[in-house]
Structure formats: C-alpha cells, structure tokens
Motif scaffolding. Structure first.
Motif, PDB file in Angstrom:
ATOM      1  N   ASP A   3     -14.482  34.772   1.740  1.00  0.00           N
ATOM      2  CA  ASP A   3     -14.507  34.341  -0.298  1.00  0.00           C
ATOM      3  C   ASP A   3     -13.519  34.927  -0.792  1.00  0.00           C
ATOM      4  O   ASP A   3     -14.230  34.802  -2.058  1.00  0.00           O
ATOM      5  CB  ASP A   3     -16.136  35.113   0.371  1.00  0.00           C
ATOM      6  CG  ASP A   3     -17.410  34.675   0.960  1.00  0.00           C
ATOM      7  OD1 ASP A   3     -17.756  34.905   1.697  1.00  0.00           O
ATOM      8  OD2 ASP A   3     -17.297  33.474   1.023  1.00  0.00           O
TER       9      ASP A   3
ATOM     10  N   SER B  80     -22.974  41.701  -1.751  1.00  0.00           N
ATOM     11  CA  SER B  80     -23.676  40.642  -2.727  1.00  0.00           C
ATOM     12  C   SER B  80     -22.622  41.229  -3.940  1.00  0.00           C
ATOM     13  O   SER B  80     -22.385  42.410  -4.373  1.00  0.00           O
ATOM     14  CB  SER B  80     -24.687  41.280  -3.336  1.00  0.00           C
ATOM     15  OG  SER B  80     -24.880  40.565  -1.950  1.00  0.00           O
TER      16      SER B  80
ATOM     17  N   GLY C 292     -20.468  41.761   3.864  1.00  0.00           N
ATOM     18  CA  GLY C 292     -21.707  41.884   4.104  1.00  0.00           C
ATOM     19  C   GLY C 292     -22.614  42.368   2.035  1.00  0.00           C
ATOM     20  O   GLY C 292     -23.544  42.643   2.471  1.00  0.00           O
TER      21      GLY C 292
ATOM     22  N   ARG D  14     -25.979  31.240   1.165  1.00  0.00           N
ATOM     23  CA  ARG D  14     -25.221  32.779   0.870  1.00  0.00           C
ATOM     24  C   ARG D  14     -24.994  32.703  -0.626  1.00  0.00           C
ATOM     25  O   ARG D  14     -25.484  33.918  -1.333  1.00  0.00           O
ATOM     26  CB  ARG D  14     -24.369  33.059   1.515  1.00  0.00           C
ATOM     27  CG  ARG D  14     -24.120  33.094   2.713  1.00  0.00           C
ATOM     28  CD  ARG D  14     -22.336  33.709   4.066  1.00  0.00           C
ATOM     29  NE  ARG D  14     -21.874  32.869   3.197  1.00  0.00           N
ATOM     30  CZ  ARG D  14     -20.928  33.314   2.239  1.00  0.00           C
ATOM     31  NH1 ARG D  14     -19.675  34.940   2.382  1.00  0.00           N
ATOM     32  NH2 ARG D  14     -19.483  32.138   2.144  1.00  0.00           N
TER      33      ARG D  14
ATOM     34  N   MET E  60     -17.876  37.749   3.006  1.00  0.00           N
ATOM     35  CA  MET E  60     -16.716  37.588   3.904  1.00  0.00           C
ATOM     36  C   MET E  60     -15.126  37.923   2.880  1.00  0.00           C
ATOM     37  O   MET E  60     -15.088  37.204   2.216  1.00  0.00           O
ATOM     38  CB  MET E  60     -16.709  36.072   4.696  1.00  0.00           C
ATOM     39  CG  MET E  60     -18.269  36.235   5.086  1.00  0.00           C
ATOM     40  SD  MET E  60     -18.629  35.120   6.303  1.00  0.00           S
ATOM     41  CE  MET E  60     -18.440  33.536   5.349  1.00  0.00           C
TER      42      MET E  60
ATOM     43  N   ASN F 283     -24.078  36.681  -1.992  1.00  0.00           N
ATOM     44  CA  ASN F 283     -24.666  37.553  -0.617  1.00  0.00           C
ATOM     45  C   ASN F 283     -23.679  37.040   0.792  1.00  0.00           C
ATOM     46  O   ASN F 283     -23.146  36.494   0.812  1.00  0.00           O
ATOM     47  CB  ASN F 283     -25.699  37.247  -0.365  1.00  0.00           C
ATOM     48  CG  ASN F 283     -27.074  37.374  -1.934  1.00  0.00           C
ATOM     49  OD1 ASN F 283     -26.965  38.797  -2.644  1.00  0.00           O
ATOM     50  ND2 ASN F 283     -27.614  36.470  -2.477  1.00  0.00           N
ATOM     51  N   SER F 284     -23.836  38.274   1.501  1.00  0.00           N
ATOM     52  CA  SER F 284     -23.013  38.453   2.450  1.00  0.00           C
ATOM     53  C   SER F 284     -21.758  38.299   2.825  1.00  0.00           C
ATOM     54  O   SER F 284     -21.121  37.105   3.241  1.00  0.00           O
ATOM     55  CB  SER F 284     -23.973  37.743   3.653  1.00  0.00           C
ATOM     56  OG  SER F 284     -25.413  37.767   3.762  1.00  0.00           O
TER      57      SER F 284
END
Length: 125
Positions: free
Chosen positions: A90, A17, A15, A67, A87, A84-85
């Motif tokens: 990633d 950045s 969640g 994102r 997970m 951003n966001s």
C-alpha cells in the motif's frame, strides 16, 4: 481557483491503520464526486476509492475492497480515506482528485481534471 490538499500521510506498521484527508476549495465541493488515487514508484496511477457528491455511490479498487473506506463531510469540504490492515504494497503517494464532469464517480484517472499534490503513505516495520 480549484484547490485540493491532502494531509495525514506518514509511516505506519504493517497491519496498522491510517486516515488521510483531502480538503477542497474554489469549486462547489458538495456537487462533485471525489476520488482517491495512489501511485507507487515505477507503477501507474491507480484508482483506490471514489465517492459521489452525497456519498451514496462509491467505488473501490480491488486492493481497497474490505480494507479502505471513503467518506466525506460536505459541510467542511473534506473527504476522508480510512485505511485498515495496511500492507507494504500500500506504500505510495496518495492523491485526491475532482472530475471534469461533476457527477463522475469512477476510477479512470483521465476523467479527473483537478488534483492535489499528494501525501506519502509508507507501510513498513
């Protein structure tokens, strides 16, 4: 000698950045598209985001749409990837690259001739 160097990777919570950077030298940076790729263990290298020389054309991979944002500061020879966001999926080594044909702006890794060493991004709680 063409050089690309990434920085800004690290550990971030789900969640969260992160902004990673890529600085280029040894070539006319402001005339080249630049791409961001990533590679997780056991997976193929994936095109994340690409920007044309003036950032007027961009490409985003499916995993990045909505994102991630690619931007560039040609005066400083830097390209950024704002993520951003984030997970856990990633998590990967993120690479920046310059294409063999300066105008190329796309996700095909074989079209890129110059690569940085990569920066590790880990998304975990």
């Amino acid at each position: 000698q063409v050089q690309l160097v990434e920085s800004g990777g690290g550990l971030v919570q789900p969640g969260g950045s992160l902004r990673i950077s890529c600085i280029g030298s040894g070539f006319p940076f402001d005339q080249y598209g630049i791409g961001w790729f990533r590679q997780a263990p056991g997976k193929e290298r994936e095109g994340v985001a690409c920007a044309s020389s003036r950032n007027d054309r961009t490409f985003y991979g499916d995993s990045a749409v909505g994102r991630f944002t690619i931007s560039r500061d040609n005066a400083r020879n830097i390209v950024y990837l704002e993520m951003n966001s984030l997970m856990p999926e990633d998590t990967a080594v993120y690479f920046c690259a310059a294409p063999s044909t300066y105008s190329y702006t796309g996700p095909s890794a074989v079209r890129y001739a110059y690569w940085g060493p990569g920066t590790q991004v880990t998304v975990s709680s």
